[in-house]
Scaffold this active site. Structure first.
Site, mmCIF file in Angstrom:
data_model
loop_
_atom_site.group_PDB
_atom_site.id
_atom_site.type_symbol
_atom_site.label_atom_id
_atom_site.label_comp_id
_atom_site.label_asym_id
_atom_site.label_seq_id
_atom_site.Cartn_x
_atom_site.Cartn_y
_atom_site.Cartn_z
ATOM 1 N N LYS A 202 -1.173 4.766 -13.903
ATOM 2 C CA LYS A 202 -0.505 4.727 -12.604
ATOM 3 C C LYS A 202 -0.343 3.277 -12.183
ATOM 4 O O LYS A 202 -1.327 2.550 -12.024
ATOM 5 C CB LYS A 202 -1.320 5.499 -11.570
ATOM 6 C CG LYS A 202 -0.716 5.413 -10.170
ATOM 7 C CD LYS A 202 -1.394 6.355 -9.193
ATOM 8 C CE LYS A 202 -0.811 6.201 -7.808
ATOM 9 N NZ LYS A 202 -1.420 7.120 -6.843
ATOM 10 N N ARG A 212 4.428 7.544 0.987
ATOM 11 C CA ARG A 212 3.446 7.119 1.992
ATOM 12 C C ARG A 212 3.939 7.472 3.391
ATOM 13 O O ARG A 212 3.144 7.774 4.278
ATOM 14 C CB ARG A 212 3.143 5.629 1.843
ATOM 15 C CG ARG A 212 2.388 5.354 0.535
ATOM 16 C CD ARG A 212 2.070 3.882 0.307
ATOM 17 N NE ARG A 212 1.624 3.675 -1.073
ATOM 18 C CZ ARG A 212 1.525 2.476 -1.645
ATOM 19 N NH1 ARG A 212 1.828 1.385 -0.958
ATOM 20 N NH2 ARG A 212 1.118 2.387 -2.897
ATOM 21 N N LYS A 225 -2.235 -1.997 -3.385
ATOM 22 C CA LYS A 225 -3.195 -1.277 -4.216
ATOM 23 C C LYS A 225 -3.364 -1.941 -5.586
ATOM 24 O O LYS A 225 -3.756 -1.296 -6.556
ATOM 25 C CB LYS A 225 -2.748 0.197 -4.345
ATOM 26 C CG LYS A 225 -2.626 0.911 -2.989
ATOM 27 C CD LYS A 225 -2.454 2.416 -3.113
ATOM 28 C CE LYS A 225 -2.426 3.087 -1.741
ATOM 29 N NZ LYS A 225 -2.319 4.569 -1.830
ATOM 30 N N LYS A 256 3.090 7.151 -14.305
ATOM 31 C CA LYS A 256 3.675 7.141 -12.965
ATOM 32 C C LYS A 256 3.917 5.717 -12.502
ATOM 33 O O LYS A 256 3.007 4.899 -12.661
ATOM 34 C CB LYS A 256 2.683 7.841 -12.035
ATOM 35 C CG LYS A 256 3.085 7.870 -10.584
ATOM 36 C CD LYS A 256 1.988 8.494 -9.769
ATOM 37 C CE LYS A 256 2.414 8.483 -8.322
ATOM 38 N NZ LYS A 256 1.368 8.866 -7.436
ATOM 39 N N SER A 282 8.599 9.416 -5.359
ATOM 40 C CA SER A 282 9.403 9.512 -4.144
ATOM 41 C C SER A 282 10.538 8.493 -4.091
ATOM 42 O O SER A 282 11.648 8.827 -3.677
ATOM 43 C CB SER A 282 8.479 9.353 -2.937
ATOM 44 O OG SER A 282 7.748 8.143 -3.027
ATOM 45 N N TYR A 320 10.541 16.094 -7.116
ATOM 46 C CA TYR A 320 10.814 16.745 -5.832
ATOM 47 C C TYR A 320 12.052 17.599 -5.922
ATOM 48 O O TYR A 320 12.513 18.176 -5.029
ATOM 49 C CB TYR A 320 10.943 15.688 -4.741
ATOM 50 C CG TYR A 320 9.659 14.902 -4.577
ATOM 51 C CD1 TYR A 320 8.638 15.392 -3.779
ATOM 52 C CD2 TYR A 320 9.451 13.700 -5.249
ATOM 53 C CE1 TYR A 320 7.442 14.689 -3.639
ATOM 54 C CE2 TYR A 320 8.260 12.998 -5.114
ATOM 55 C CZ TYR A 320 7.268 13.496 -4.309
ATOM 56 O OH TYR A 320 6.087 12.813 -4.183
HETATM 57 C C1 PBG Z 1 -1.934 8.444 -3.609
HETATM 58 C C2 PBG Z 1 -0.708 8.964 -4.249
HETATM 59 C C3 PBG Z 1 0.520 8.299 -4.211
HETATM 60 C C4 PBG Z 1 1.442 9.121 -4.855
HETATM 61 C C5 PBG Z 1 0.762 10.267 -5.271
HETATM 62 N N1 PBG Z 1 -0.580 10.134 -4.909
HETATM 63 C C6 PBG Z 1 0.911 7.037 -3.565
HETATM 64 C C7 PBG Z 1 0.115 5.822 -3.757
HETATM 65 O O1 PBG Z 1 -0.580 5.637 -4.754
HETATM 66 O O2 PBG Z 1 0.180 5.002 -2.847
HETATM 67 C C8 PBG Z 1 2.885 8.757 -4.995
HETATM 68 C C9 PBG Z 1 3.844 9.853 -5.236
HETATM 69 C C10 PBG Z 1 5.257 9.480 -4.969
HETATM 70 O O3 PBG Z 1 5.611 8.344 -4.610
HETATM 71 O O4 PBG Z 1 6.091 10.394 -5.111
HETATM 72 N N2 PBG Z 1 -3.122 8.878 -4.061
#
Ligand code: PBG
Length: 320
Positions: A202, A212, A225, A256, A282, A320
């Site tokens: 990730k 978010r 992060k 991801k 997203s 989605y």
């Molecule tokens: C956080 C989490 C995130 C997503 C899934 N779980 C965002 C992040 O790490 O800030 C992102 C999913 C997306 O953007 O569709 N635990």
């Protein structure tokens, strides 16, 4: 002057593109609804079950609403739904204990889905950000994200989700050692059949912005992060993370975001041959949907973008 040559007769690739039937016969990769995991946002905050502004067409749903979505998934043949809670800001603390409350929003939604459509697999998110007043996936002390304290909290959270009936746990936090700790906790509690789909590779990505907003974490999050999610400049590291998570007991792994990291998807699948998923996140959704809504591209881009994951070797896609 050299005369114009006809192609060598054996190399007429267009023969197999001439009709839809021939194209079907020659097709190497296929995409089906059975390859999909559907992420949905759940809320019990009055008035919050509305369209997410940065994700046109995606709404936060009530608990009844997610149970209905799961019924729709069953009708369409989508095997799994993945829950993300939009938590009441009043429940967010720096110690994040709402995360392992057996009656928290996510756990109530799991039970509602399992009661309505037991055959649909329910995946849950294991990370502290929806419950953290500081917006991070881990516990923060003096500005530092604490690894081992976070892992302990994640194990409690995972056990509460397993107890609620989740079929698949999706640790998305990127702390070190969480898969092994969770697997040991699950075994000890008798939850031997709960699967773990590890967010193994990730990346620290700006493509998560709309998510978010959807879970109400944008406002709380200070900083970024980058001390726990991967550096987008790395690829070999992704293989080491996948190897580690598999050795600790993950059943499936995820890359991801998706489309910007197709090279990673392909390398992971080739190297390990395990069930490999991509998350079309997203921001990817927002880009495609925004351009479609503006009439700039046709909606065929969606299936084309999903087919790319299949071609790269992914077994399935969260989208989605
Ligand atoms: C956080 C989490 C995130 C997503 C899934 N779980 C965002 C992040 O790490 O800030 C992102 C999913 C997306 O953007 O569709 N635990």
């Amino acid at each position: 002057m050299t005369p114009i040559q006809a192609p060598f007769p054996g190399l007429r690739f267009r023969r197999l593109r001439r009709t839809a039937a021939l194209r079907d016969l020659a097709q190497e990769h296929r995409l089906s609804v059975k390859d999909l995991i559907w992420p949905v946002f759940v809320t019990d905050v009055p008035g919050a079950d509305v369209e997410v502004p940065s994700m046109p067409g995606v709404t936060r749903r009530t608990i009844d609403g997610v149970a209905r979505a799961a019924e729709e998934a069953a009708t369409l043949g989508i095997p799994a739904i993945c829950l993300f809670p939009y938590t009441d800001p009043a429940l967010k603390t720096e110690t994040c204990e709402e995360a392992w409350n057996p009656e928290n929003l996510s756990n109530r939604a799991v039970r509602a889905i399992k009661a309505a459509v037991p055959e649909v697999a329910v995946m849950t998110d294991v990370a502290l950000d929806p419950y953290n007043a500081l917006g991070h996936d881990g516990i923060v002390r003096d500005g530092v994200i604490l690894n081992d304290e976070t892992v302990e909290a994640l194990v409690r959270m995972a056990l509460a989700q397993a107890e609620a009936g989740a079929d698949i746990l999706g640790p998305s936090d990127m702390m070190d050692g969480r898969i092994g700790a969770m697997r040991a906790g699950l075994e000890a509690a008798g939850h031997r059949d709960v699967a773990i789909l590890s967010y193994a590779a990730k990346y620290a990505s700006a493509f998560y912005g709309p998510f978010r907003d959807a879970v109400g974490a944008s406002g709380a999050l200070k900083g970024d992060k980058k001390t726990y999610q991967m550096n987008p400049g790395n690829s070999d590291e992704a293989l080491r993370l996948v190897a580690r998570d598999l050795s600790e007991g993950a059943d499936m792994v995820m890359v991801k975001p998706g489309m910007p990291y197709l090279d990673i998807c392909a390398r992971v699948k080739t190297a390990f041959g395990v069930p490999t998923y991509a998350y079309q996140v997203s921001g990817e959704y927002a880009m495609l949907k925004g351009a479609i809504r503006n009439g700039w591209v046709k909606d065929e881009v969606i299936v084309e973008s999903l087919m790319a994951f299949r071609r790269a070797g992914c077994d399935g896609v969260l989208t989605y």
